[in-house]
Design a protein around this motif. Structure first.
Motif, short mmCIF file in Angstrom:
data_model
loop_
_atom_site.label_atom_id
_atom_site.label_comp_id
_atom_site.label_asym_id
_atom_site.label_seq_id
_atom_site.Cartn_x
_atom_site.Cartn_y
_atom_site.Cartn_z
N TRP A 21 16.12 -8.10 87.74
CA TRP A 21 15.11 -7.41 86.92
C TRP A 21 14.43 -6.33 87.76
O TRP A 21 14.23 -5.20 87.30
N ASP B 280 16.52 -3.26 88.35
CA ASP B 280 16.59 -2.46 87.13
C ASP B 280 15.30 -1.67 86.88
O ASP B 280 15.30 -0.72 86.10
N HIS B 281 14.21 -2.09 87.54
CA HIS B 281 12.92 -1.41 87.37
C HIS B 281 12.53 -0.62 88.62
O HIS B 281 11.36 -0.33 88.85
#
Length: 240
Positions: free
Chosen positions: A194, A197-198
């Motif tokens: 996560w 992806d950020h």
């Protein structure tokens, strides 16, 4: 170069802070030691330390000081005033690619924000109550919680927040029957994916020096010690 102390403060943020002389006083409002400890911002005197201690008492907090790795002189001052060491902590960090190298099994780790009721219940079993959830809410964006699942049930959760392209994972909790069975590893991997992806390029965490199992887990995922700190508390307050 990343300021790891800024990352720690941004990704697990005290509800309020105050300046007293050369100290930053954190008002934790029940959110635990890390958001309730005073930090020295420069050279200090015994009088400065007492003024900071009184400021914490005025907030109805036990006087508690965070001593970072390089602050040997400050550490010695506190020791001379009767403050004893409490909870040495290791700061671990590594490139985001390492924990992302092997994704978790399907349906074993889900990013969810805000946390579901079941996640709040799971955290509560580990002593992570509403006050620490308030700390999560105050922490930097982007952020999320990770729900861990195994054998068709929710078994754990964690919190991750990003500052200066460094993701830091906090509050990793797994219920007792599922510990040491891969649930924590799956949640960490899910958190790292996560975070990548950020926009995160680094992944970090904190663990007490005594928690060798946690250190071994993060070491196996490519995180290495980069800093350390401990707290000091008055001997009579520590009951030692």
């Amino acid at each position: 170069m990343t300021d790891i102390w800024a990352v720690i403060d941004a990704t697990w943020t005290a509800p309020r802070t105050h300046r007293t002389g050369p100290f930053l006083i954190r008002e934790g409002q029940g959110g635990g030691q890390r958001v309730s400890a005073a930090t020295s911002l420069g050279d200090v005197s015994s009088a400065d330390i007492e003024a900071a201690a009184q400021a914490m008492r005025d907030l109805e907090q036990t006087p508690l000081f965070m001593v970072r790795g390089a602050q040997a002189a400050f550490d010695a001052q506190l020791e001379a005033l009767g403050y004893v060491v409490n909870d040495p902590v290791v700061v671990l960090q590594g490139p985001i690619e390492k924990p992302c190298a092997e994704p978790p099994p399907p349906v074993s780790a889900f990013p969810i924000w805000p946390p579901l009721h079941i996640m709040r219940e799971l955290w509560e079993t580990g002593g992570i109550g509403p006050e620490r959830l308030a700390v999560m809410n105050a922490s930097s964006d982007p952020k999320t919680a990770i729900l861990g699942r195994a054998q068709d049930r929710a078994v754990g959760c964690a919190f991750v927040s990003i500052h200066d392209r460094t993701a830091m994972i906090h509050a990793v909790e797994v219920i007792a029957p599922y510990r040491r069975k891969g649930a924590a590893r799956n949640m960490v991997r899910g958190a790292a994916l996560w975070a990548r992806d950020h926009g995160a390029t680094r992944f970090a965490t904190l663990t007490t020096r005594s928690n060798t199992a946690s250190q071994a887990l993060f070491a196996s995922l490519g995180l290495n010690p980069v800093e350390h700190y401990h707290y000091r508390i008055l001997r009579e307050e520590a009951h030692v």
